[in-house]
Design an enzyme around this catalytic site. Structure first.
Site, mmCIF file in Angstrom:
data_model
loop_
_atom_site.group_PDB
_atom_site.id
_atom_site.type_symbol
_atom_site.label_atom_id
_atom_site.label_comp_id
_atom_site.label_asym_id
_atom_site.label_seq_id
_atom_site.Cartn_x
_atom_site.Cartn_y
_atom_site.Cartn_z
ATOM 1 N N THR A 1 0.841 -1.202 0.000
ATOM 2 C CA THR A 1 0.000 0.000 0.000
ATOM 3 C C THR A 1 0.873 1.248 0.000
ATOM 4 O OG1 THR A 1 -1.829 1.144 1.135
ATOM 5 C CG2 THR A 1 -0.150 0.185 2.532
ATOM 6 N N ASN B 1 -0.730 3.810 1.431
ATOM 7 C CA ASN B 1 -1.597 4.492 2.386
ATOM 8 C C ASN B 1 -1.028 4.413 3.807
ATOM 9 O OD1 ASN B 1 -3.695 5.042 4.246
ATOM 10 N ND2 ASN B 1 -5.263 4.434 2.785
ATOM 11 N N PRO B 2 -0.579 5.565 4.382
ATOM 12 C CA PRO B 2 0.029 5.536 5.713
ATOM 13 C C PRO B 2 -0.938 5.091 6.823
ATOM 14 C CG PRO B 2 -0.127 7.806 4.868
ATOM 15 C CD PRO B 2 -0.550 6.905 3.775
ATOM 16 N N ASP C 1 -7.986 -6.288 -0.676
ATOM 17 C CA ASP C 1 -8.876 -5.732 -1.689
ATOM 18 C C ASP C 1 -10.269 -5.688 -1.077
ATOM 19 O OD1 ASP C 1 -9.174 -4.605 -4.267
ATOM 20 O OD2 ASP C 1 -10.176 -6.417 -4.950
ATOM 21 N N GLY D 1 -14.910 7.014 0.630
ATOM 22 C CA GLY D 1 -15.572 6.128 -0.324
ATOM 23 C C GLY D 1 -17.085 6.167 -0.199
ATOM 24 N N HIS E 1 -15.894 -4.442 7.811
ATOM 25 C CA HIS E 1 -15.345 -5.570 7.063
ATOM 26 C C HIS E 1 -13.832 -5.646 7.230
ATOM 27 C CE1 HIS E 1 -15.568 -1.872 4.841
ATOM 28 N NE2 HIS E 1 -14.816 -2.305 3.854
ATOM 29 N N ARG E 2 -13.161 -4.488 7.195
ATOM 30 C CA ARG E 2 -11.697 -4.466 7.362
ATOM 31 C C ARG E 2 -11.316 -4.934 8.761
ATOM 32 N NH1 ARG E 2 -7.682 -2.796 4.711
ATOM 33 N NH2 ARG E 2 -6.509 -2.000 6.469
#
Length: 198
Positions: free
Chosen positions: A7, A9-10, A69, A151, A178-179
């Site tokens: 990723t 993304n930090p 994903d 999102g 979900h994550r």
């Protein structure tokens, strides 16, 4: 043991480091290793796409690589946008444009059931692969609500909480998302794997 997270993304790196740090695992980003891999997500499932990303980064760094994903699956759209969630509506749309398009497509639609799905994959240089999933059920709201998240969060309504994802605090969201579910499952899977391979 060192793992690389596929990723840029930090926030994702911080989240994964906090969870896997408890197992004595060090998580670094592609950027930390001076690697930037653009993987074409040609898979038809979240599992296929996360595996493509994990394998590409593992091959480039020779370290175990973790990728995920995620996407939004809407029943009335036959599970769409699904793996195309981030590209829904084409290149020109931002997050707001994408959820507005979604609301437009569901206009007049009574069935608004949906779920978010995440698959986390870890690919090891020895060929081993670990994979875990997380899902959260909800519905698509009739209008965006809330300022948090990103999102599709402003239009993803969780009936139990009577709020959209964008109205939940970060802590509330992590608990049910979900994550969050996929990360907790992955932590257990990795813990067992490391115990077997010590």
């Amino acid at each position: 043991m060192k793992f690389v997270l596929a990723t840029q993304n930090p926030k994702k790196l911080k989240e994964m480091s906090a969870i896997l740090g408890e197992l004595g695992v060090e998580v670094v980003s592609e950027a930390d290793l001076g690697v930037k891999i653009e993987v074409e997500e040609t898979g038809e499932t979240f599992a296929e796409n996360s595996l493509l990303k994990a394998k590409a980064v593992m091959e480039a760094t020779k370290l175990p690589a973790i990728a995920d994903d995620s996407g939004l699956c809407v029943d009335a759209l036959n599970g769409g946008p699904g793996v195309y969630s981030a590209r829904f509506g084409g290149e020109g749309l931002d997050d707001t444009g994408r959820y507005r398009l979604l609301l437009q497509m569901l206009h007049g639609q009574a069935d608004r059931r949906a779920h978010f799905h995440t698959t986390i994959t870890c690919a090891f240089p020895n060929g081993d692969v670990l994979q875990d999933d997380g899902e959260v059920e909800g519905t698509i709201a009739f209008a965006p609500m809330g300022e948090n998240g990103f999102g599709y969060d402003p239009v993803f309504f969780v009936p139990d909480k009577r709020k959209t994802f964008a109205q939940l605090s970060a802590e509330e969201k992590a608990e049910i998302s979900h994550r969050g579910k996929a990360l907790r499952a992955f932590k257990e899977t990795l813990k067992n794997y490391l115990a077997e391979h010590q």
